[in-house]
Motif scaffolding. Structure first.
Motif, mmCIF file in Angstrom:
data_model
loop_
_atom_site.group_PDB
_atom_site.id
_atom_site.type_symbol
_atom_site.label_atom_id
_atom_site.label_comp_id
_atom_site.label_asym_id
_atom_site.label_seq_id
_atom_site.Cartn_x
_atom_site.Cartn_y
_atom_site.Cartn_z
ATOM 1 N N ASN A 80 11.218 -8.642 -10.453
ATOM 2 C CA ASN A 80 12.442 -7.930 -10.846
ATOM 3 C C ASN A 80 12.469 -6.486 -10.381
ATOM 4 N N ILE A 81 12.023 -6.281 -9.163
ATOM 5 C CA ILE A 81 12.016 -4.920 -8.620
ATOM 6 C C ILE A 81 13.017 -4.859 -7.477
ATOM 7 N N ASN A 86 2.340 4.635 -8.631
ATOM 8 C CA ASN A 86 1.044 4.184 -9.141
ATOM 9 C C ASN A 86 1.059 2.746 -9.628
ATOM 10 N N TYR A 87 2.249 2.250 -9.956
ATOM 11 C CA TYR A 87 2.399 0.875 -10.439
ATOM 12 C C TYR A 87 3.507 0.231 -9.616
ATOM 13 N N ILE A 88 3.501 -1.104 -9.535
ATOM 14 C CA ILE A 88 4.527 -1.720 -8.698
ATOM 15 C C ILE A 88 5.943 -1.433 -9.230
ATOM 16 N N GLU A 89 6.079 -1.200 -10.539
ATOM 17 C CA GLU A 89 7.401 -0.876 -11.097
ATOM 18 C C GLU A 89 7.953 0.416 -10.463
ATOM 19 N N ASP A 90 7.034 1.301 -10.057
ATOM 20 C CA ASP A 90 7.471 2.563 -9.450
ATOM 21 C C ASP A 90 8.132 2.345 -8.090
ATOM 22 N N LEU A 91 8.060 1.119 -7.566
ATOM 23 C CA LEU A 91 8.656 0.851 -6.246
ATOM 24 C C LEU A 91 10.177 0.687 -6.316
ATOM 25 N N SER A 92 10.715 0.628 -7.535
ATOM 26 C CA SER A 92 12.174 0.476 -7.672
ATOM 27 C C SER A 92 12.882 1.623 -6.968
ATOM 28 N N GLY A 93 13.863 1.262 -6.135
ATOM 29 C CA GLY A 93 14.658 2.267 -5.430
ATOM 30 C C GLY A 93 13.931 2.891 -4.242
ATOM 31 N N LYS A 94 12.678 2.466 -3.998
ATOM 32 C CA LYS A 94 11.919 3.046 -2.872
ATOM 33 C C LYS A 94 12.044 2.176 -1.628
ATOM 34 N N LYS A 95 11.656 2.773 -0.491
ATOM 35 C CA LYS A 95 11.698 2.030 0.776
ATOM 36 C C LYS A 95 10.315 1.483 1.111
ATOM 37 N N ALA A 146 0.850 -1.195 0.000
ATOM 38 C CA ALA A 146 0.000 0.000 0.000
ATOM 39 C C ALA A 146 0.881 1.239 0.000
ATOM 40 N N VAL A 147 0.334 2.318 -0.550
ATOM 41 C CA VAL A 147 1.094 3.586 -0.626
ATOM 42 C C VAL A 147 0.189 4.728 -0.169
ATOM 43 N N PRO A 148 0.777 5.851 0.237
ATOM 44 C CA PRO A 148 -0.052 7.002 0.594
ATOM 45 C C PRO A 148 -0.927 7.398 -0.597
ATOM 46 N N ALA A 193 6.352 3.158 1.069
ATOM 47 C CA ALA A 193 5.223 2.234 0.892
ATOM 48 C C ALA A 193 5.260 1.238 2.045
ATOM 49 N N ILE A 194 4.185 0.476 2.200
ATOM 50 C CA ILE A 194 4.198 -0.581 3.223
ATOM 51 C C ILE A 194 3.732 -1.886 2.593
#
Ligand code: PRT
Ligand code: ZN
Length: 288
Positions: free
Chosen positions: A133-134, A107-116, A99-101, A156-157
């Motif tokens: 592959n993320i 907006n997409y799981i690919e956007d989680l690259s490099g995120k915490k 989940a994200v704020p 994200a959580i």
């Protein structure tokens, strides 16, 4: 004869329903908050009360023969290859999701690259991210994971969601459901001793009887003889009903086991077909 040993959660969301399940199987337990192990007085089983996270390992290393635990915990402990899910128990249902704020630019799981991503389930999350592959940074947090983004600990959580109200209350939205979970009865793969196998068979018969009964209803009504076929259509999952003649020759009494709850809507439709004295009763046990 050897006794079976079953591990259940000591306190928490699975405790009440685990104890209720045992009671519905006729296993009596004199509960005491101080005791770690309680022996049933009328079934050859000892119940060990522990934290849910320890249950897969206790079953795996033979401290216990059986355990009741969420599938999410089995996955997280990485013991799924060594354990068998003997029965799904139909409680403790939830999903584990990313989940994200609400206002996040993710907006997409690919956007989680490099995120915490903060979670209490780092292993499960790692497996999921690898499969996609993320590459993200996984931050392990023990409790209140949902507040991590507002504290800037994570972007994200990855956490358990049931109704979704905790996410909503913390201004977050579900991005991706990764897995679904419910409570299951587990044992270690491979056979137990013959004594224990036979005790397990007997316990499973009772569990099956109790689970089948939980979702079923006994339905009785008087109805016009010429409406039997339509009535049969209406009753969820019904096997052949028992139809008994009445002194009024145009009417019959119908008795049936419905395999799911009978909703008010169904009762109203039965009434519209001319059924009267409709009775919906719970069932305690079903043995086939
Ligand atoms: O002390 P111990 O380690 O034994 O317990 P615990 O605190 O680790 O676990 P506990 O008792 O909270 O949950 C036990 C199991 O219940 C979990 O492992 C799941 O298999 C199952 N389960 C089912 C849930 C939920 N539903 C649930 N809603 N576990 C937790 N939640 C929490 C979730 O973490 C989040 O904070 O409830 C919140 C979300 O709920 P909603 O309804 O607002 O979406
Ligand atoms: Zn736990």
């Amino acid at each position: 004869m050897k006794r079976l040993r079953l591990a259940i959660q000591k306190k928490g969301r699975l405790y009440d329903q685990s104890v209720d399940l045992l009671r519905s199987c006729g296993v009596s337990l004199e509960l005491s908050s101080r005791q770690l192990v309680i022996q049933s007085s009328n079934f050859m089983i000892d119940v060990l009360f522990v934290r849910d996270d320890d249950i897969p390992e206790y079953v795996n290393n033979g401290v216990c023969d059986l355990g009741i635990v969420g599938q999410n915990i089995i996955l997280e402990t990485g013991k799924n290859d060594q354990l068998t899910e003997v029965r799904s128990l139909g409680f403790g249902q939830c999903r584990v999701s990313i989940a994200v704020p609400e206002k996040s630019e993710i907006n997409y799981i690919e956007d989680l690259s490099g995120k915490k991503i903060a979670t209490s389930y780092p292993r499960t999350l790692d497996v999921f991210l690898k499969s996609q592959n993320i590459e993200s940074r996984v931050v392990k947090i023990e409790g209140s994971v949902e507040i991590a983004p507002s504290l800037n600990i994570a972007d994200a959580i990855f956490d358990i969601v049931s109704t979704g109200s905790t996410l909503k209350a913390n201004g977050m939205k579900e991005l991706r459901k990764v897995l679904e979970s419910q409570a299951v009865l587990i044992k270690k793969k491979g056979a137990m001793t013959a004594d224990k196998e036979s005790l397990l068979d007997s316990l499973l018969q009772r569990i099956d009887g109790s689970l089948a009964a939980k979702n079923s209803r006994y339905l009785m009504m008087n109805a016009p003889k010429d409406r039997i076929a339509e009535i049969k259509e209406l009753i969820p999952g019904m096997e052949e009903p028992t139809v008994v003649p009445l002194t009024n020759e145009r009417k019959v009494a119908i008795h049936a086991v419905a395999k799911e709850d009978v909703l008010w809507e169904t009762v109203e439709q039965l009434k519209n077909l001319g059924a009267t004295s409709i009775l919906v009763a719970p069932i305690d046990k079903i043995v086939v």
